[in-house]
Design an enzyme around this catalytic site. Structure first.
Site, PDB file in Angstrom:
ATOM      1  N   CYS A   9       0.870  -1.180   0.000  1.00  0.00           N
ATOM      2  CA  CYS A   9       0.000   0.000   0.000  1.00  0.00           C
ATOM      3  C   CYS A   9       0.904   1.226   0.000  1.00  0.00           C
ATOM      4  CB  CYS A   9      -0.983  -0.035   1.168  1.00  0.00           C
ATOM      5  SG  CYS A   9      -0.248  -0.083   2.824  1.00  0.00           S
TER       6      CYS A   9
HETATM    7  C1  RB5 Z   1      -3.969   5.333   0.977  1.00  0.00           C
HETATM    8  O1  RB5 Z   1      -5.244   4.870   1.255  1.00  0.00           O
HETATM    9  C2  RB5 Z   1      -3.007   4.947   2.083  1.00  0.00           C
HETATM   10  O2  RB5 Z   1      -3.508   5.346   3.314  1.00  0.00           O
HETATM   11  C3  RB5 Z   1      -2.764   3.441   2.098  1.00  0.00           C
HETATM   12  O3  RB5 Z   1      -2.253   3.042   0.873  1.00  0.00           O
HETATM   13  C4  RB5 Z   1      -1.798   2.928   3.150  1.00  0.00           C
HETATM   14  O4  RB5 Z   1      -0.630   3.680   3.166  1.00  0.00           O
HETATM   15  C5  RB5 Z   1      -2.362   2.736   4.484  1.00  0.00           C
HETATM   16  O5  RB5 Z   1      -1.723   2.235   5.422  1.00  0.00           O
END
Ligand code: RB5
Length: 153
Positions: A64
């Site tokens: 993420c």
């Molecule tokens: C984007 O939603 C961001 O918050 C996600 O990719 C991640 O970094 C969350 O922990």
């Protein structure tokens, strides 16, 4: 070679795509859960972690923006140990000491070539057992004691 499930949200997609190519070029079989189209990181992390808990794959990579939300979510699925690592030493210890089946990384934290190195160290490392085994058992016992408990925020 291991079968590795992978998943990302929109923030993690570019790095995940890079690492999927890297894994396939290095002979690994990849089960790709996609890039979170219409989903958020908890949706993707839950699906991928459930697959690991069911034994469909031994290992999983979640990407993420930071790696953090993916790890926090995956760790809520019983039986799953997920660790965020952006350096080779932590990735190695996540396997050797913590028996983490899931590695998470953040596309906004680490460059693709550095992420390859972290992933490689994690894949090449196995749980060492020995003195680490009772500690992993204790982690699992914490989970057991809290299963069925109510979530608090
Ligand atoms: C984007 O939603 C961001 O918050 C996600 O990719 C991640 O970094 C969350 O922990």
């Amino acid at each position: 070679m291991a079968i590795i499930s992978v998943g990302a949200d929109d923030a993690g997609a570019p790095l995940k795509e890079h690492l999927v190519t890297y894994l396939r070029e290095h002979g690994h079989e990849v089960k790709d859960y996609g890039n979170g189209e219409g989903e958020d990181y908890p949706d993707v992390a839950e699906k991928v972690a459930e697959g690991v808990a069911r034994g469909e794959t031994d290992r999983a990579l979640l990407v993420c923006g930071t790696g953090l939300g993916m790890a926090i979510t995956a760790n809520k699925v019983p039986g799953v140990r997920a660790a965020t690592a952006h350096d080779a030493y932590s990735a190695e210890r996540a396997r050797k000491s913590n028996d983490a089946q899931v590695l998470t990384m953040g596309a906004r934290v680490i460059a693709p070539q550095a992420a390859e190195l972290v992933l490689e160290h994690w894949l090449e490392s196995e749980f060492q057992g020995g003195g680490s085994a009772p500690k992993v058992e204790k982690m699992n016992a914490v989970e057991e004691r809290h299963l069925g408990g109510s979530a608090t925020g």
